[in-house]
Design a protein around this motif. Structure first.
Motif, PDB file in Angstrom:
ATOM      1  N   GLY A   1      20.194 106.935 -37.765  1.00 28.34           N
ATOM      2  CA  GLY A   1      21.061 106.867 -38.929  1.00 28.34           C
ATOM      3  C   GLY A   1      22.491 106.486 -38.584  1.00 28.34           C
ATOM      4  N   ALA A   2      22.939 106.825 -37.369  1.00 28.75           N
ATOM      5  CA  ALA A   2      24.296 106.492 -36.939  1.00 28.75           C
ATOM      6  C   ALA A   2      24.317 105.282 -36.013  1.00 28.75           C
ATOM      7  N   GLY A   3      23.189 104.575 -35.911  1.00 27.03           N
ATOM      8  CA  GLY A   3      23.080 103.410 -35.038  1.00 27.03           C
ATOM      9  C   GLY A   3      21.916 103.575 -34.079  1.00 27.03           C
ATOM     10  N   HIS A   4      21.533 102.492 -33.440  1.00 24.73           N
ATOM     11  CA  HIS A   4      20.431 102.541 -32.479  1.00 24.73           C
ATOM     12  C   HIS A   4      20.822 103.414 -31.283  1.00 24.73           C
TER      13      HIS A   4
ATOM     14  N   MET B   1      18.246 116.785 -29.292  1.00 30.05           N
ATOM     15  CA  MET B   1      18.960 116.356 -30.491  1.00 30.05           C
ATOM     16  C   MET B   1      17.975 116.038 -31.602  1.00 30.05           C
ATOM     17  N   LEU B   2      18.478 115.998 -32.818  1.00 31.73           N
ATOM     18  CA  LEU B   2      17.746 115.542 -33.997  1.00 31.73           C
ATOM     19  C   LEU B   2      18.526 114.375 -34.583  1.00 31.73           C
ATOM     20  N   SER B   3      17.806 113.411 -35.128  1.00 27.38           N
ATOM     21  CA  SER B   3      18.467 112.269 -35.752  1.00 27.38           C
ATOM     22  C   SER B   3      17.636 111.773 -36.913  1.00 27.38           C
ATOM     23  N   THR B   4      18.316 111.297 -37.941  1.00 30.17           N
ATOM     24  CA  THR B   4      17.609 110.563 -38.987  1.00 30.17           C
ATOM     25  C   THR B   4      17.276 109.186 -38.425  1.00 30.17           C
ATOM     26  N   ILE B   5      16.284 108.548 -39.033  1.00 29.72           N
ATOM     27  CA  ILE B   5      15.888 107.194 -38.650  1.00 29.72           C
ATOM     28  C   ILE B   5      15.982 106.327 -39.890  1.00 29.72           C
ATOM     29  N   VAL B   6      16.562 105.155 -39.728  1.00 33.19           N
ATOM     30  CA  VAL B   6      16.645 104.183 -40.817  1.00 33.19           C
ATOM     31  C   VAL B   6      15.544 103.144 -40.622  1.00 33.19           C
ATOM     32  N   PRO B   7      15.205 102.393 -41.670  1.00 35.37           N
ATOM     33  CA  PRO B   7      14.200 101.347 -41.495  1.00 35.37           C
ATOM     34  C   PRO B   7      14.600 100.389 -40.383  1.00 35.37           C
ATOM     35  N   GLY B   8      13.674 100.144 -39.466  1.00 37.86           N
ATOM     36  CA  GLY B   8      13.959  99.263 -38.339  1.00 37.86           C
ATOM     37  C   GLY B   8      12.863  99.344 -37.299  1.00 37.86           C
ATOM     38  N   THR B   9      13.159  98.815 -36.120  1.00 37.38           N
ATOM     39  CA  THR B   9      12.170  98.697 -35.056  1.00 37.38           C
ATOM     40  C   THR B   9      12.421  99.705 -33.949  1.00 37.38           C
ATOM     41  N   ILE B  10      11.371 100.415 -33.576  1.00 34.16           N
ATOM     42  CA  ILE B  10      11.386 101.256 -32.380  1.00 34.16           C
ATOM     43  C   ILE B  10      10.832 100.397 -31.255  1.00 34.16           C
TER      44      ILE B  10
END
Length: 142
Positions: free
Chosen positions: A29-32, A42-51
């Motif tokens: 959510g705050a960048g790749h 850590m925990l992070s949100t994920i935005v639409p994109g490529t892993i």
């Protein structure tokens, strides 16, 4: 220190991937951000994109398109809880372009139906999917 960690992608429908990984790049959510063995918790949100799954030399081994979710990282593992996860090689340009068109069309009628927020989210996801396919084609299948 370990050279790999357990990496999993879990969707509501199934366990999409479970493997040992040396490096994973996640669209947070705050960048790749990258995950390596021994990463701080850590925990992070994920935005639409490529892993991207990469080897020790950072060569891309595999790619998954995710439509959002969360990542939980510990020094020993990384678990991605994704709404949808699709191997990028399974998404065609036609599929991605069609999804963008449908999302644009939905956005155009959304104001009359008062559902603009949902339509905007769908459009961002569709555009992220098309961008992922473009990047995948530009770099060539690995």
């Amino acid at each position: 220190m370990a050279e790999t960690f357990l990496f999993e992608i879990v969707t509501p429908a199934r366990l999409a991937l479970s493997c040992e990984a040396a490096c994973v790049i996640i669209p947070g959510g705050a960048g790749h951000f990258g995950v390596l063995p021994g990463h701080a918790a850590m925990l992070s949100t994920i935005v639409p994109g490529t892993i991207e799954l990469r080897d020790k030399s950072l060569k891309i081994l595999d790619r998954y398109f995710v439509e959002g979710g969360f990542a939980e990282i510990t020094p020993e593992r990384c678990t991605v809880l994704a709404e949808v996860a699709t191997p990028l090689q399974e998404i065609t340009r036609d599929d991605a372009e069609d999804r963008v068109k449908r999302a644009h069309d939905a956005l155009m009628v959304s104001e009359a139906l008062n559902v603009r927020v949902t339509a905007e989210r769908d459009l961002r996801t569709a555009e992220a999917m098309l961008a992922a396919v473009n990047e995948y084609e530009k770099q060539g299948a690995h």
